[in-house]
Design an enzyme around this catalytic site. Structure first.
Site, PDB file in Angstrom:
ATOM      1  N   LYS A 283      61.468  20.787  19.024  1.00 47.68           N
ATOM      2  CA  LYS A 283      60.417  20.096  18.279  1.00 47.68           C
ATOM      3  C   LYS A 283      59.117  20.900  18.379  1.00 47.68           C
ATOM      4  CE  LYS A 283      58.955  15.296  17.673  1.00 47.68           C
ATOM      5  NZ  LYS A 283      59.174  13.929  18.171  1.00 47.68           N
ATOM      6  N   GLU A 367      65.625  -1.598  18.927  1.00 46.41           N
ATOM      7  CA  GLU A 367      64.790  -2.797  19.009  1.00 46.41           C
ATOM      8  C   GLU A 367      65.597  -4.064  19.283  1.00 46.41           C
ATOM      9  OE1 GLU A 367      62.622   0.289  16.630  1.00 46.41           O
ATOM     10  OE2 GLU A 367      64.654  -0.551  16.574  1.00 46.41           O
ATOM     11  N   ARG A 395      64.035  -5.667  12.371  1.00 50.06           N
ATOM     12  CA  ARG A 395      65.443  -5.471  12.696  1.00 50.06           C
ATOM     13  C   ARG A 395      65.858  -6.232  13.953  1.00 50.06           C
ATOM     14  NH1 ARG A 395      66.273   0.785  13.704  1.00 50.06           N
ATOM     15  NH2 ARG A 395      66.134   0.670  11.454  1.00 50.06           N
TER      16      ARG A 395
END
Length: 636
Positions: A283, A367, A395
């Protein structure tokens, strides 16, 4: 002319000589840094997928071969290679390019996903559809990374993909060891071991060389050698879970070696069945400030100096206030623990984690698990604080309803970026929570208007022990504190009047005060109250409404099912015949723009509110003159 300027679509990428690709990669990184430095956006993830994305467009035929990015914030390079490089300076600006795939922008953007762990399910369905339609020459490609493989939905999809051996579906695992920050959990540890194991690399090289020297004597010798390869893999690394699922595995591949990635993708495409290509990337690759940023490798910086990498100064944010208060509350109460879904820094829990490292849980991009795990923590005698962006709570609604609220558990959910977020587009606006949460029995919702109220309401929320609580606040700079001039039950009275009762939800209180001042000039006197707790509503609101000719509720939530509807229902249930008008966000997916601009377009400025309320009052007065027998509620 640079090479990137000649790229008008994927065919131009295919025509390039291999020798030109390093220069193209360098030009892409230069444009990424230059553009995101001005507009803000997801820089680190895209710096890491430059060579990977080039290879994807050299091997596959987009849009005939759909390329699905999970999460969608990794698609900047894809946008450049599909004819949008000349517009990249408009990224995340009103009328410009979205920070995520957008069907309105290009036929190469198949889905508009930006919530993680969904692309494999899209890919599964697309591959099945192509098969049933007889389009067997099409390959579906899903690029999953930035921690998205830690989400449970991704594994549900893999379970189904593994059962369809005939579907040409290539899954690229873009493995950089991070979501925002380093990923957590057993899967992350497994992938990390694959990245780090030198013995595994040496063993694979030995097998590759040996296989190349063995004459073709039929499938038995291949099966034997393949078994040896798998056995070595199981010995030298954790269990090879991808192949154990029954999905062919290729890798790990150096994701910054375009030739190696391209070769692996061509082999995967030729297999004509489900294949996982495990690509190791870094990254922030190619931009030193991002590579050296231990926090999140410039995952999603605001505007910054492209030379030094230093972000431009920012005012104190709502997230900062929450972060400070969590550390203070943690010192007062040993039973407070915190949960993040791979967003330790963005949600303001990094300070809490540093102060109380044994009381923080990063569950990855999961989540649903976060809420039910919180329920378990609460059953065990603790008070969990789950910090998520408002849009990502969608969600986990079932878990909040059935696992937390059903058991009346003391779990506090803190919703950052509630209301209109703006720049990140329709998928990230937190304009749904006040509607979907209204249906949960026993749930209390607080909406602070300023920093002082955020501190007050967070402390009140964690003090509630007989059910779940929610504290919501918007993205951006925290406004000035607005002190109350009185109390009405648990509500704050911010201004006194007699004609119109303005109910300002959270940060919309300031717009209500602006509107009240403008209404005064029209001879209309307005009371402004901040409910503080918008679920359940304080019964004192009924008595206050009875003293006014009109009630207006202003919220930065969708108008359907929000606080305005709750106020109207409360007054109806009390047999109070006072008209209620709701001012909120239009019930549609909003284009990206600055928060202030979207609110203005929705008519949620003080000036717009004053004008509309004046019109309503004038219409009501005209109607009352035509029907003089109608009783008018008493006023102050």
């Amino acid at each position: 002319m640079g090479i990137l300027e000649t790229i008008k679509g994927p065919l131009d990428v295919k025509r390039l000589d291999a020798a030109d690709l390093p220069r193209l990669a360098a030009e892409i990184r230069e444009l990424l840094v230059e553009s995101v430095a001005r507009t803000g956006g997801h820089l680190g993830p895209n710096l890491g997928v430059v060579e990977l994305t080039i290879a994807l467009h050299r091997v596959f035929d987009s849009p005939r071969d759909p390329i699905l990015f999970d999460t969608g914030h990794q698609a900047y390079v894809h946008k450049m290679l599909t004819g949008r490089a000349d517009r990249f300076g408009t990224l995340r600006q009103e009328g410009g390019l979205s920070g995520y795939p957008s069907q309105a922008e290009s036929e190469h953007d198949f889905i508009e996903n930006s919530h993680a762990s969904t692309a494999l399910s899209y890919a599964d369905g697309l591959a099945k559809a192509f098969h049933l339609r007889g389009e067997t020459d099409r390959t579906v490609v899903a690029v999953i990374g930035d921690g998205a493989l830690t989400g449970g939905m991704a594994w549900e999809a893999l379970n189904n993909i593994a059962a369809r051996k005939h579907l040409p579906l290539v899954i690229v695992v873009n493995d950089n060891g991070r979501s925002y920050s380093p990923t957590f959990g057993g899967l992350a540890t497994h992938l990390s071991s694959l990245r780090m194991s030198r013995s595994y690399e040496h063993a694979l090289e030995f097998i590759k060389t040996s296989l190349g020297k063995v004459p073709v004597v039929g499938s038995p010798i291949y099966d034997t050698l393949h078994g040896i390869k798998r056995g070595l893999k199981d010995i030298l690394t954790p269990q090879a879970l991808f192949e154990d699922l029954g999905i062919k595995y290729v890798g790990p591949i150096n994701g910054h070696d375009e030739g190696a990635v391209e070769s692996a993708l061509r082999r995967a495409k030729a297999f004509r069945g489900p294949v996982i290509v495990h690509v190791i990337t870094r990254k922030g690759y190619g931009y030193t400030p991002a590579e050296n940023d231990d926090e999140d490798c410039f995952h999603g910086p605001g505007p910054f100096d492209p030379v030094t990498g230093e972000e431009l100064p920012k005012p104190q944010s709502w997230t900062n206030v929450f972060a400070e208060e969590m550390v203070r509350l943690g010192a007062e109460r040993q039973d407070i623990v915190a949960i993040t879904a791979a967003m330790l820094h963005p949600t303001g829990l990094a300070g809490f984690a540093k102060a109380y490292p044994d009381r923080i849980y990063d569950v990855g991009i999961a989540e649903q698990h976060a809420l039910t795990s919180a329920a378990g923590l609460a059953l065990g005698g603790l008070h969990p604080v789950v910090a998520v962006y408002s849009t990502f709570l969608n969600r986990a609604f079932d878990q909040l309803l059935m696992d937390v609220a059903l058991h009346r558990l003391p779990v506090t959910v803190v919703l950052d970026r509630a209301g209109v977020t703006g720049d990140d587009g329709p998928s990230h606006n937190g304009m749904w929570d006040l509607s979907i949460l209204q249906v949960i029995p026993g749930l209390s919702i607080a909406a602070p208007r300023d920093a002082a109220r955020l501190r007050e309401l967070l402390a009140e929320a964690v003090a509630i022990e007989d059910g779940p609580t929610v504290v919501r606040f918007p993205k951006g700079a925290v406004p000035r504190d607005i002190e109350a001039v009185g109390k009405l039950g648990t509500m704050d009275v911010l201004r006194r009047g007699c004609d119109v009762l303005l109910v300002g939800v959270g940060p919309m209180a300031e717009a209500c005060l602006d509107a009240a001042a403008l209404l005064d000039a029209q001879g209309i006197s307005a009371t402004v109250v901040d409910p503080r707790w918008v679920k359940p509503l304080d019964e004192e609101l009924v008595a206050a409404a009875a003293r006014h000719r009109l009630v207006a509720v202003v919220e930065d939530n969708g108008r359907v099912g929000g606080v305005g509807d709750a106020v109207a229902r409360l007054l109806r249930d009390s047999d109070l015949d006072v008209p209620v008008r709701t001012f909120g966000v239009p019930q549609r997916f909003l284009d990206h723009a600055k928060r202030a601009k979207i609110l203005a377009d929705a008519g949620l400025t003080g000036q717009d509110l004053a004008r509309k309320i004046t019109e309503v009052v004038a219409q009501r007065s005209s109607g009352l003159q035509e029907h003089p027998t109608r009783e008018i509620p008493a006023t102050d």
